[in-house]
Scaffold this motif. Structure first.
Motif, PDB file in Angstrom:
ATOM      1  N   TYR A   1      26.572  24.707  13.150  1.00 39.55           N
ATOM      2  CA  TYR A   1      27.308  24.782  14.404  1.00 39.55           C
ATOM      3  C   TYR A   1      27.037  26.062  15.193  1.00 39.55           C
TER       4      TYR A   1
ATOM      5  N   HIS B   1      30.854  25.810  19.458  1.00 40.80           N
ATOM      6  CA  HIS B   1      30.801  24.383  19.149  1.00 40.80           C
ATOM      7  C   HIS B   1      32.165  23.827  18.754  1.00 40.80           C
TER       8      HIS B   1
ATOM      9  N   GLY C   1      24.937  20.530  18.848  1.00 43.18           N
ATOM     10  CA  GLY C   1      25.250  21.193  20.105  1.00 43.18           C
ATOM     11  C   GLY C   1      24.058  21.432  21.005  1.00 43.18           C
ATOM     12  N   ASP C   2      24.348  22.046  22.124  1.00 44.93           N
ATOM     13  CA  ASP C   2      23.383  22.310  23.193  1.00 44.93           C
ATOM     14  C   ASP C   2      22.552  23.545  22.863  1.00 44.93           C
TER      15      ASP C   2
ATOM     16  N   TRP D   1      23.459  27.662  21.920  1.00 46.24           N
ATOM     17  CA  TRP D   1      22.948  28.394  20.764  1.00 46.24           C
ATOM     18  C   TRP D   1      22.309  29.709  21.202  1.00 46.24           C
TER      19      TRP D   1
ATOM     20  N   GLU E   1      34.951  23.444  21.334  1.00 43.44           N
ATOM     21  CA  GLU E   1      34.698  22.268  22.180  1.00 43.44           C
ATOM     22  C   GLU E   1      35.076  20.986  21.456  1.00 43.44           C
ATOM     23  N   ARG E   2      34.657  20.869  20.180  1.00 43.39           N
ATOM     24  CA  ARG E   2      34.912  19.645  19.417  1.00 43.39           C
ATOM     25  C   ARG E   2      36.407  19.386  19.235  1.00 43.39           C
TER      26      ARG E   2
END
Length: 420
Positions: free
Chosen positions: A240, A266, A207-208, A212, A269-270
């Protein structure tokens, strides 16, 4: 000296080590044919586990959680979507061929709960939606770190996932932390410290980085708002997202994580999770992960060590031992056992065939209550009471004794004999 990691030592078990006590008290054992890290529960251990599981379900229901069941396997594709396959495959068992598909023993419950959420449309009015499960998961732990109930390959996890709006996420995480505190008080567990587990260097984390930082800031807000002192530690996050880890220390001064709270952007979104907002548009929910007990195995291991096998009354495998002085009182003693069982208590007969009265008293030393029935007690519906802590309140009516024990179980009290 700082506590050591749970996996860092493999010394001879100490007196209160759950590996020694668990076998002496016949709570659990292992067999090479079942395999390393795959303990089985014996009857008394199964009682502790069952009571603990029912207790946590009750606590969760009262806190607004709904319980589900989900399969312990899933298609490899599921864990590719969740990110487990790319970031956690070293901890997973190999895939199994099933026709043209590959299926995997799940290493976590969260992908399954994301699918359960996704199976229905949701409005903002339904949120927060709290889904809980006591479910099996499997980790391919290396044999060198396996031990007793603390590090196993088949895990029964007390897990839950809260799907909520961003604005609700801090309150939900804080409520989960408060629930952990309540459970610890009931079980007699003391948290050694709280850790804010953050990412470290390397490609382990998905992830971004900005996401985080956002999740870490929210968890810090939860801890600060609760007035809890904590230590931020890099390199301990889940792949994650960051998490709050509640740390405990075992009899060998080794530290381990028991309970967790996580805020996850995370996986929503996934899995393309969404809800319909007040504005009629689709919005992404936040996923709050939390476990009150962690794994049932590790929790029982810790409870064995905390209490030295002398569990609180409500959790004890046997709550009342009934000891007739001689064979002449055995039938009366059996009647007391039957009465106790009808009251929902766990009672057992320690009869003359099991040895002398002194030997039977010693055998029942970890049972909270002993009811000794001699000739006088049998004739007057009495029991001479001995408590696990050594006190001897004397002869009391059997009905009154059962009332006391039942009330202590219902209250989940720590004491054995308060003033009437």
């Amino acid at each position: 000296m700082a506590p050591r990691s749970l996996a860092s030592v493999s010394e001879e078990p100490s007196v209160n080590d759950h590996r020694r006590l668990g076998r002496e008290l016949e709570l659990f054992d292992t067999d090479p044919l079942m395999g390393a890290g795959l303990p089985y529960w014996l009857p008394d251990g199964a009682v502790v586990r069952h009571v603990l599981e029912e207790y946590v379900r009750e606590v969760e229901r009262a806190a607004g959680y709904r319980h589900v069941y989900s399969p312990v396997i899933g298609k490899r594709e599921l864990y590719e979507i969740s990110g487990h396959w790319d970031h956690y495959s070293d901890g997973m068992f190999p895939p199994m061929e099933l026709g043209a598909e590959q299926v995997v023993l799940r290493p976590s419950l969260c992908p399954h709960h994301a699918l359960i959420y996704r199976s229905r449309s949701h409005s903002y009015r339904e949120l927060p939606l709290r889904i809980a499960e006591l479910g099996g998961m499997y980790r391919s732990e290396l044999s060198g770190v396996l031990g007793g109930l603390t590090r196993v390959r088949a895990i029964q996890l007390n897990d839950a996932h809260i799907f909520c709006t961003l604005e609700q996420s801090v309150d939900e995480a804080r409520a989960a932390l408060e629930l952990i505190g309540r459970v610890y008080a009931d079980l007699g567990i003391r948290a050694a410290r709280y850790r804010l587990s953050l990412p470290g260097e390397g490609g382990k984390y998905a992830g971004d980085p900005a996401v985080w930082r956002r999740a870490g800031a929210l968890l810090a807000e939860v801890l600060d708002g609760a007035g809890i002192a904590y230590e931020a530690v890099e390199g301990e996050a889940a792949f994650y997202g960051p998490k709050i880890d509640v740390q405990v220390v075992d009899s060998a001064e080794r530290e381990a994580t028991l309970s967790t709270v996580q805020i996850d952007f995370h996986q929503p979104e996934r899995f393309d999770l969404h809800y319909i907002g007040r504005d009629g548009a689709r919005h992404r929910p936040v996923m709050v992960h939390r476990s009150l007990l962690g794994s049932v195995e590790r929790c029982v291991a810790h409870l064995v060590e905390v209490h030295g096998g002398a569990f609180p009354v409500w959790l004890a495998p046997v709550q009342l031992a009934v000891l007739p002085v001689s064979e002449a009182q055995e039938e009366q003693a059996r009647a007391v056992v039957r009465r106790a069982v009808r009251r929902g208590l766990r009672a057992e007969l320690y009869g003359p065939g099991d040895g002398t009265l002194g030997a039977r008293i010693r055998a029942a030393r970890l049972v909270p209550y002993q009811a000794v029935i001699g000739a006088r007690e049998a004739g007057d519906e009495l029991a001479a009471v001995r408590l696990r802590d050594g006190r001897q309140p004397g002869a009391v009516p059997v009905a009154g004794l059962l009332d006391r024990i039942a009330q202590r179980v219902a209250d989940r009290g720590a004491g054995l004999w308060a003033a009437a």
